[in-house]
Scaffold this motif. Structure first.
Motif, PDB file in Angstrom:
ATOM      1  N   THR A 248     -71.882   3.743 -12.597  1.00 25.65           N
ATOM      2  CA  THR A 248     -72.847   2.658 -12.404  1.00 25.65           C
ATOM      3  C   THR A 248     -73.582   2.408 -13.720  1.00 25.65           C
ATOM      4  OG1 THR A 248     -74.420   4.297 -11.541  1.00 25.65           O
ATOM      5  CG2 THR A 248     -73.114   3.058  -9.932  1.00 25.65           C
TER       6      THR A 248
ATOM      7  N   ALA B  56     -76.846   0.182 -13.474  1.00 26.68           N
ATOM      8  CA  ALA B  56     -77.982   0.927 -12.926  1.00 26.68           C
ATOM      9  C   ALA B  56     -78.490   1.961 -13.920  1.00 26.68           C
ATOM     10  CB  ALA B  56     -77.578   1.596 -11.612  1.00 26.68           C
TER      11      ALA B  56
ATOM     12  N   GLY C 207     -78.175  -4.101 -17.764  1.00 23.89           N
ATOM     13  CA  GLY C 207     -79.218  -3.323 -17.101  1.00 23.89           C
ATOM     14  C   GLY C 207     -80.504  -3.320 -17.903  1.00 23.89           C
TER      15      GLY C 207
END
Length: 336
Positions: free
Chosen positions: A161, A164, A199
């Motif tokens: 991820t 994230a 992100g």
């Protein structure tokens, strides 16, 4: 009406060889001339040959892994996870370094066709186009580990991820009072490079902090590029008080540039990395970083590879494992 399956006899006729010769190529036999093998494999690609699903070949106990280089600490974690998973089923890992070039040069593909393999884990950013076609013709299962966006959708993939992870790194810095935050990342063609920066952008946007494009720098996930990137962003008129590096190796380059400028970490400059390689907690000060579960990712890639023969019809799986922030000594309150 379904299309008719291309036969071995038709492949042999098109390639100008005998049916036994085509069979030898399909079974990875070594007693076929290199030029003949290449010609047969190219005809299989052109004619869309598909091996029958029944009577699958017996596993040979070898799993190939193509890695970008052998001098990167994170590759050690990847190989450790892959080897542990392979050992459970009595298999061995065969490692090839691509020297940061697209995977799949002709010599390597020929060796793979000759000796057979139970499958291939591509721990690289991209595969050469001819390699994708060749692997399909050889019916070699392939799993891509953290590939670039737009990679062949017929291959299973394992990633992390990244978005994230970038978000959590910047939210941590914002909570410490930082407003001038730079982001360094890898080559912009890599999905993981873009996702980590996306992100970063998302976290700044949520906090109402505008993105200064002068503080965003793409290069490569290496120490030297990290130092070069730090030099670029620290030379802007209003330099950052914190730098988010897209890899721990880049972060170590930021450490070097900070030391050269007499900047204290974290009193003058906070630094966050990405990966959490073994050296991260040994840095001075220990590096705050986003932990990417590299060994688990590699183990999952091997599991997907070994399960490829038993997979149900449908799109190949895409597995994403969670990242999380590990706070250590390289981040602190923004200087006043």
């Amino acid at each position: 009406m379904p299309s008719r399956r291309v036969t071995i006899a038709e492949i042999a006729a098109s390639a100008g060889v005998s049916v036994p010769t085509v069979s030898k190529v399909l079974n990875g036999r070594a007693d076929v001339a290199e030029t003949t093998r290449r010609r047969v494999q190219q005809v299989m690609i052109d004619r869309g040959y598909q091996r029958r699903a029944s009577g699958a070949q017996r596993p040979v106990g070898l799993i190939d892994m193509a890695v970008p280089s052998l001098d990167s600490p994170w590759v050690v974690d990847v190989l450790r996870g892959a080897e542990a998973e392979a050992r459970k089923v009595g298999s061995q890992i065969v490692v090839t370094s691509t020297e940061r070039a697209p995977a799949g040069n002709r010599q390597w593909l020929d060796r793979l066709a000759t000796r057979r393999s139970d499958g291939l884990v591509l721990v690289v950013s991209e595969a050469a186009p001819e390699a994708v076609e060749q692997l399909a013709a050889l019916h070699t299962p392939v799993v891509l580990l953290d590939p670039v966006g737009g990679s062949d959708p017929s291959f299973a993939t394992v990633g992390a991820t990244n978005w994230a992870g970038g978000l959590s790194a910047i939210e941590h810095l914002i909570a410490l009072g930082h407003r001038r935050i730079a982001a360094l990342s890898g080559r912009p063609q890599l999905a993981c490079s873009q996702e980590r920066v996306e992100g970063y952008r998302a976290a700044l946007g949520r906090a109402g902090i505008p993105v200064d494009e002068r503080l965003v720098h793409f290069s490569d996930f290496t120490t030297s590029c990290g130092r070069d990137g730090a030099r670029v962003v620290l030379d802007v008129p209003e330099p950052p008080t914190a730098i988010f590096a897209g890899s721990d190796m880049q972060a170590f380059g930021v450490y070097q540039e900070a030391a050269a400028r007499g900047l204290r970490i974290p009193e003058d400059l906070s630094i966050v990395g990405f990966d959490d390689i073994a050296f991260s907690e040994l840095a001075a000060p220990p590096l705050t970083t986003v932990r990417q579960p590299l060994a688990r990712m590699a183990a999952e890639a091997v599991r997907l590879l070994l399960d490829a023969g038993n997979s149900i019809p449908g799109p190949p799986p895409r597995v994403e494992l969670a990242t999380h922030l590990v706070v250590r000594g390289s981040t602190g309150p923004a200087p006043r």
